[in-house]
Design a protein around this motif. Sequence first.
Motif, PDB file in Angstrom:
ATOM      1  N   GLU A   1      28.355 -93.141 -34.767  1.00  0.00           N
ATOM      2  CA  GLU A   1      28.379 -91.980 -35.665  1.00  0.00           C
ATOM      3  C   GLU A   1      29.311 -90.884 -35.160  1.00  0.00           C
ATOM      4  OE1 GLU A   1      25.694 -93.654 -34.811  1.00  0.00           O
ATOM      5  OE2 GLU A   1      24.198 -93.722 -36.413  1.00  0.00           O
ATOM      6  N   ASP A   2      29.270 -90.609 -33.862  1.00  0.00           N
ATOM      7  CA  ASP A   2      30.094 -89.510 -33.330  1.00  0.00           C
ATOM      8  C   ASP A   2      31.590 -89.799 -33.451  1.00  0.00           C
ATOM      9  OD1 ASP A   2      27.652 -88.490 -32.748  1.00  0.00           O
ATOM     10  OD2 ASP A   2      27.874 -88.515 -30.553  1.00  0.00           O
ATOM     11  N   GLN A   3      31.934 -91.071 -33.648  1.00  0.00           N
ATOM     12  CA  GLN A   3      33.345 -91.452 -33.848  1.00  0.00           C
ATOM     13  C   GLN A   3      33.641 -91.614 -35.341  1.00  0.00           C
ATOM     14  OE1 GLN A   3      35.265 -91.633 -31.148  1.00  0.00           O
ATOM     15  NE2 GLN A   3      33.480 -91.335 -29.806  1.00  0.00           N
ATOM     16  N   GLY A   4      32.705 -91.183 -36.155  1.00  0.00           N
ATOM     17  CA  GLY A   4      32.891 -91.356 -37.596  1.00  0.00           C
ATOM     18  C   GLY A   4      32.644 -92.797 -38.043  1.00  0.00           C
ATOM     19  N   ASP A   5      32.066 -93.598 -37.168  1.00  0.00           N
ATOM     20  CA  ASP A   5      31.872 -95.021 -37.484  1.00  0.00           C
ATOM     21  C   ASP A   5      30.410 -95.306 -37.842  1.00  0.00           C
ATOM     22  OD1 ASP A   5      32.197 -97.726 -37.815  1.00  0.00           O
ATOM     23  OD2 ASP A   5      32.375 -98.181 -35.669  1.00  0.00           O
ATOM     24  N   ARG A   6      29.986 -94.810 -39.001  1.00  0.00           N
ATOM     25  CA  ARG A   6      28.597 -95.059 -39.402  1.00  0.00           C
ATOM     26  C   ARG A   6      28.388 -96.532 -39.737  1.00  0.00           C
ATOM     27  NH1 ARG A   6      27.377 -90.790 -43.836  1.00  0.00           N
ATOM     28  NH2 ARG A   6      25.683 -92.230 -44.265  1.00  0.00           N
TER      29      ARG A   6
END
Length: 423
Positions: A330-335
């Motif tokens: 999530e923190d890398q925008g990778d939900r």
Amino acid sequence: MTGKLQFEALSVETLPSRLGDNEALRARIGKDTSAWKVREVGDGNLNLVFIVEGASGAAVVKQALPYVRLVGDSWPLPLKRSFFEYHALTRQEARAPGSVPAIYHFDEGQALIIMEYLSPHIILRRALIEGRQLPGIARDIGLFMARTLFRGSDLHMAAKDRKADLALFADNVELCDITENLVFSDPYFEARMNRHTSPQLDGLVAELRADRDLKVEAQRLKHIFAANAETLLHGDLHSGSIMVTDGETRMIDPEFAFYGPMAFDVGMLLANFWMSFFSQRGHEQSGKRDAMRAYLLEVTVETWVVFRAEFTHLWRTERTGMLYQKSLFEDQGDRLGAEQALDHVLHQIWTDLLGFAGIEVHRRILGLAHNADFETIADEDLRASCESKALKFGRHLAVNRRQIHSIDEVNHLAALIEQESSI
Ligand SMILES: Nc1ncnc2c1ncn2[C@@H]1O[C@H](COP(=O)(O)OP(=O)(O)OP(=O)(O)O)[C@@H](O)[C@H]1O
Ligand SMILES: [Mg+2]
């Protein structure tokens, strides 16, 4: 105080004088010990369980013995199982509030737990044998399993805390040994304490014990049980460890608590619903059980749906442990990455739970610890017919678990086997 004295088993007669100065108990049920009424509950195999009623309330006192209650001194079993039961209950209450009896007192030296008296609750297994449809069990048990299994794992806990807990429960060696042998190995050879409905099942039993694929699969499952210490299990989550009313469900008796695979609790639990399904025909004298059978299959579906939904919710909102960290996803925008990982984890639980369910069915029919669902069917031919269907179902699950994709598929199989003529 009593904790420092040498262990001594309680009795109906001695309980009021032995526990008369216990503040927790006095506060619950009343200080006047002469008004206390004590009775022993007879249906446990391992421990002493008393119900104590006083002027202002009631409580349950559960005490371990240095041996198996049902067998006697010839089968020693350490008192420390009470310690593990107590610690498991406190963790379950923290992780799934309201799901277990409230604990009033624990005395390690006397191996006793004083807890809430659940009333008018009855044991779920008994309710199912009577043909009662409980409206809330699938939801309550599904939530309990998702919350305790997720929150007791490295998906949620700080690694340091989980490792400390793992070390604590690693000492529950003897009860774990019972599971390792009685569940995973004894059913598959002529172990000393085994029994089955004989001679009706002799042929099928011999066939199963000669079934190489089944034996290998049972040992692969045992390997997973022993090596995959991913969460704190209840360890004995069957319908005899659940107490119910129409509106409430509580889990009791986690003395087998141990760090193991999530799928173990889920598989054992679902197996008990499927066994209830196959046993219904043995209880039809007092009326058809078609609606009950349909209900039981619906319960398996709903339990699994609720489990998955809650597990998914916790994955998205409480994934604070060292596994599949948010910092990587999530923190890398990778939900999507987090969702992909969730699919893997849930799929693994699914595949393994089918195996554990199959093995659980077998050990209840071939091993030492049978269950009342089948045992209370007095007509042995009828009992054997119900049991043979369950055995075939269990074998199919254990051996083909990687090729089964949905709970509807499993329930279709159950319905098909139920309709076949048996042995
Ligand atoms: N908190 C409770 N409130 C009401 N009844 C209870 C409670 N705890 C236990 N009982 C009753 O006592 C019985 C035995 O309890 P429990 O299963 O904990 O004992 P056990 O000796 O560990 O049994 P088992 O052979 O299943 O391991 C239960 O089946 C239930 O009828
Ligand atoms: Mg027990």
